[in-house]
Design a protein around this motif. Structure first.
Motif, PDB file in Angstrom:
ATOM      1  N   GLU A 179      -2.992   9.734  14.036  1.00 15.38           N
ATOM      2  CA  GLU A 179      -3.991  10.552  13.645  1.00 15.38           C
ATOM      3  C   GLU A 179      -4.039  11.090  12.144  1.00 15.38           C
ATOM      4  N   GLU A 180      -2.838  11.545  11.714  1.00 16.05           N
ATOM      5  CA  GLU A 180      -2.738  12.001  10.227  1.00 16.05           C
ATOM      6  C   GLU A 180      -2.916  10.921   9.264  1.00 16.05           C
ATOM      7  N   ALA A 181      -3.314   9.863   9.475  1.00 16.44           N
ATOM      8  CA  ALA A 181      -3.114   8.714   8.350  1.00 16.44           C
ATOM      9  C   ALA A 181      -4.149   9.027   7.359  1.00 16.44           C
ATOM     10  N   ARG A 182      -3.606   8.754   6.054  1.00 12.96           N
ATOM     11  CA  ARG A 182      -4.404   8.889   5.003  1.00 12.96           C
ATOM     12  C   ARG A 182      -4.164   7.793   3.728  1.00 12.96           C
ATOM     13  N   LEU A 183      -5.025   7.573   3.068  1.00 11.40           N
ATOM     14  CA  LEU A 183      -4.672   6.730   2.110  1.00 11.40           C
ATOM     15  C   LEU A 183      -4.772   7.374   0.676  1.00 11.40           C
ATOM     16  N   ASP A 184      -4.455   6.586  -0.296  1.00 11.81           N
ATOM     17  CA  ASP A 184      -4.492   7.325  -1.845  1.00 11.81           C
ATOM     18  C   ASP A 184      -5.935   7.648  -2.623  1.00 11.81           C
TER      19      ASP A 184
END
Length: 272
Positions: free
Chosen positions: A123-128
């Motif tokens: 759920e906490e996935a993020r990209l740059d």
């Protein structure tokens, strides 16, 4: 090691590895190095021995250029990643792209399934970085960066081009499907080697960004792509030079007069 020497020679012939060396030293763009940084940069490029380099790292292992680039102590691996990320975000803004965000969170999943087991589903996935209006109007693009040590023993079995492709594919398997299916956006893995060589996906992306920048600034494409490559090259080079001699301990480093290196002495001993 023969494979190490072959890798050094191979990288010297690749586009991107010599950009910093052929750039005019313009201080307004940060294209300058002091005498020690310049000598260390040459040592990185040609595998020269470093003058007055500690025999042991703060982590306890024998020190070397290869170890300094791979050691996790001091946060220098994250530094080169973050600096390239932030620079690219700034280039998006300069080129007139909209909705530029650093470390954007991805939309939460609601039961979607992906082909690869290595796909990131947290759920906490993020990209740059994310931005709009690059490939076409209003379209959103996500980037994720990786800088790997191309001269590390773990990469010796692969030619540099295949090593770059391997890291790109790992990023695509981790995030590609999720971005396409859930975000309805495009995803580009931006992969660099520590020698300044970029992967094919990154090369295509920065070429497109150069076209966008040229349209925005009314400059030629040649000038725009040169400007982008020079800024990327110096950004990465500075983080690498810092990681060679940067402090990795837990307490502040005491100044020593021995750190004032005589450039003439170094030239005589390293090049004769």
């Amino acid at each position: 090691k023969q494979w190490y020497q072959r890798r050094v020679r191979d990288e010297l012939c690749r586009r991107g590895s010599s950009t910093w060396l052929t750039t005019l030293p313009l201080e307004e763009h940060g294209f300058v190095l002091n005498k020690l940084e310049f000598r260390d940069a040459l040592s990185l490029r040609y595998d020269f021995p470093l003058h007055e380099f500690p025999n042991h790292c703060a982590c306890g292992k024998l020190n070397s250029i290869e170890h300094s680039l791979s050691c996790s102590r001091g946060g220098y691996i994250n530094l080169r990643h973050n600096q390239l990320r932030d620079l690219t975000a700034n280039l998006f803004v300069e080129a007139g792209c909209g909705d530029v965000v650093i470390e954007p969170h991805l939309l939460p999943l609601t039961g979607e399934e992906f082909k690869y087991r290595s796909a990131i589903t947290t759920e906490e996935a993020r990209l740059d970085v994310s931005a709009r209006d690059l490939w076409y109007p209003m379209a959103k693009l996500f980037l994720d960066f990786r800088v790997f040590n191309s001269r590390a023993p773990t990469n010796q079995s692969l030619p540099i081009t295949k090593a770059l492709k391997k890291h790109e594919d790992e990023k695509k398997r981790a995030y590609g499907e999720r971005v396409l299916q859930v975000e309805k956006s495009s995803f580009t893995p931006v992969v660099f080697s520590t020698s300044g060589i970029m992967g094919d996906e990154a090369d295509k992306f920065y070429k497109k960004l150069a076209h966008k920048l040229a349209d925005k600034t009314k400059q030629s494409y040649a000038d725009s792509i040169r400007y982008i490559r020079q800024r990327l090259s110096f950004c990465l080079l500075r983080t690498l030079v810092i990681s060679l001699r940067g402090h990795r301990g837990t307490s502040p480093k005491r100044f020593s007069d021995r750190n004032d290196i005589n450039i003439l002495y170094m030239t005589k001993n390293n090049l004769n």
